[in-house]
Motif scaffolding. Sequence first.
Motif, mmCIF file in Angstrom:
data_model
loop_
_atom_site.group_PDB
_atom_site.id
_atom_site.type_symbol
_atom_site.label_atom_id
_atom_site.label_comp_id
_atom_site.label_asym_id
_atom_site.label_seq_id
_atom_site.Cartn_x
_atom_site.Cartn_y
_atom_site.Cartn_z
ATOM 1 N N LEU A 107 -37.528 10.718 12.587
ATOM 2 C CA LEU A 107 -37.046 11.959 13.093
ATOM 3 C C LEU A 107 -36.491 12.628 12.164
ATOM 4 N N GLU A 108 -36.276 13.963 12.233
ATOM 5 C CA GLU A 108 -35.867 14.864 10.919
ATOM 6 C C GLU A 108 -34.435 14.515 10.603
ATOM 7 N N GLU A 109 -33.562 14.309 11.752
ATOM 8 C CA GLU A 109 -31.997 13.679 11.615
ATOM 9 C C GLU A 109 -31.865 12.479 10.745
ATOM 10 N N GLN A 110 -33.032 11.643 10.610
ATOM 11 C CA GLN A 110 -32.860 10.531 9.931
ATOM 12 C C GLN A 110 -33.332 10.474 8.603
ATOM 13 N N GLN A 111 -33.599 11.921 8.028
ATOM 14 C CA GLN A 111 -34.007 11.886 6.646
ATOM 15 C C GLN A 111 -33.175 11.236 5.813
ATOM 16 N N ASP A 112 -31.744 11.170 5.636
ATOM 17 C CA ASP A 112 -31.023 10.565 4.911
ATOM 18 C C ASP A 112 -31.316 9.108 4.704
ATOM 19 N N LYS A 113 -31.553 8.523 5.627
ATOM 20 C CA LYS A 113 -31.951 7.182 5.859
ATOM 21 C C LYS A 113 -33.339 6.926 5.029
ATOM 22 N N ARG A 114 -34.266 7.763 5.316
ATOM 23 C CA ARG A 114 -35.451 7.735 4.489
ATOM 24 C C ARG A 114 -35.405 7.777 3.220
ATOM 25 N N GLU A 115 -34.305 8.968 2.632
ATOM 26 C CA GLU A 115 -34.363 9.061 1.105
ATOM 27 C C GLU A 115 -33.591 8.022 0.718
ATOM 28 N N LYS A 116 -32.804 7.208 1.369
ATOM 29 C CA LYS A 116 -32.134 6.034 0.828
ATOM 30 C C LYS A 116 -33.273 4.816 0.519
ATOM 31 N N HIS A 117 -34.143 4.679 1.484
ATOM 32 C CA HIS A 117 -35.093 3.785 1.086
ATOM 33 C C HIS A 117 -36.057 4.171 -0.022
ATOM 34 N N PHE A 118 -36.457 5.611 0.154
ATOM 35 C CA PHE A 118 -37.224 5.996 -1.064
ATOM 36 C C PHE A 118 -36.503 5.920 -2.282
ATOM 37 N N SER A 119 -35.058 6.175 -2.345
ATOM 38 C CA SER A 119 -34.433 5.813 -3.671
ATOM 39 C C SER A 119 -34.567 4.444 -4.192
ATOM 40 N N THR A 120 -34.500 3.362 -3.223
ATOM 41 C CA THR A 120 -34.780 2.052 -3.377
ATOM 42 C C THR A 120 -36.198 1.814 -3.997
ATOM 43 N N ILE A 121 -37.222 2.245 -3.510
ATOM 44 C CA ILE A 121 -38.450 1.991 -4.071
ATOM 45 C C ILE A 121 -38.796 2.480 -5.419
ATOM 46 N N LYS A 122 -38.079 3.717 -5.610
ATOM 47 C CA LYS A 122 -37.957 4.489 -6.938
ATOM 48 C C LYS A 122 -37.393 3.522 -7.987
ATOM 49 N N ASN A 123 -36.270 2.794 -7.657
ATOM 50 C CA ASN A 123 -35.434 2.062 -8.460
ATOM 51 C C ASN A 123 -36.316 0.901 -8.944
ATOM 52 N N LYS A 124 -36.842 0.413 -7.888
ATOM 53 C CA LYS A 124 -37.829 -0.967 -7.977
ATOM 54 C C LYS A 124 -38.837 -0.677 -8.770
ATOM 55 N N VAL A 125 -39.615 0.447 -8.561
ATOM 56 C CA VAL A 125 -40.654 0.887 -9.549
ATOM 57 C C VAL A 125 -40.529 1.042 -10.879
ATOM 58 N N HIS A 126 -39.212 1.803 -10.910
ATOM 59 C CA HIS A 126 -38.755 2.052 -12.335
ATOM 60 C C HIS A 126 -38.450 0.626 -12.996
ATOM 61 N N TYR A 127 -37.651 -0.285 -12.490
ATOM 62 C CA TYR A 127 -37.549 -1.533 -13.069
ATOM 63 C C TYR A 127 -38.861 -2.226 -13.381
ATOM 64 N N LEU A 128 -39.695 -2.300 -12.336
ATOM 65 C CA LEU A 128 -41.144 -3.038 -12.909
ATOM 66 C C LEU A 128 -41.599 -2.542 -14.059
#
Length: 300
Positions: A107-128
């Motif tokens: 849902l559109e109103e759940q964008q913040d939650k999606r962004e939070k997980h995308f940020s986690t993915i970004k950090n993990k990829v950066h770490y690897l």
Amino acid sequence: MSLIIDITIRKETQRQIRELNNELEGKIKVRTKELEESVSKLQSLNLDLEQEVKKRKEAENRIKIALQKEKELNELKTKFLSLVSHEFKTPLSGILTSVVLAGKYKLEEQQDKREKHFSTIKNKVHYLDNILNDFLSIERLESGKVTYKFSNFSLSKLVNEVVYNANVTLKSGQEIEYPQNLENITITQDEKILELVLSNLLGNAIKYSPENTLIKFEIKLEEDRIIFIVTDEGMGIPEKDQKHIFERYFRAENALLNQGTGIGLNIVKVHLENLGGCISFTSRESVGTKFLVELPLIKD
């Protein structure tokens, strides 16, 4: 009156005694010479034996050293494989979890939650990505394939890029304080290596510091050298571990639960020494750590 004594027998006896003495002396000389030759041969044999024993001991020591090195190498390989497996498995599991969870927020109103997980993915990829770069750096350093490329570059641009990349991994409430008055300052060095060094130090400061702490990044420009100082308010390095901190794969006792490979500082130290620089630090457990990097300024 006259007394006549016949001493013929006595003279003959004396002559025989002299001959026997001469013969005995001759035999003694011969036997002495033979004994000296025997002693000389025995000494030569003893010397050969001592040299042989020495060579065998040296060979045994070489074998023991080789076996010890092989044992250490096998232990290092085992430790390395365990380390790699753990360091890759944890972030990959986090990435997979975040991908699955992000897919559930449609849902559109759940964008913040999606962004939070995308940020986690970004950090993990950066770490690897950083881990892989470290492993590649080790391979190049050991094989002698490292070629340093010197160029003129803007110090302000380099610092802004390093800080920008470090900001991605900041914990809640953490802040990096760095110099802003670096415009119009150009230096000559290997830009990529310097970026690697500074990124490693800032990354460690962030990783080993708690939330809501300040990380100070200072730069001092002198006539013949440039000095970088990174100070954190983190867990610090135990005194008994400080002498090993630049050894490959070593991790301080109080940092074992944190992610890390223990190779970053080793790579940094080798690169800096190859460039004629050095790295040092002071640290107090539970208080913080200050790393100081010095590099010569290339004038020509």
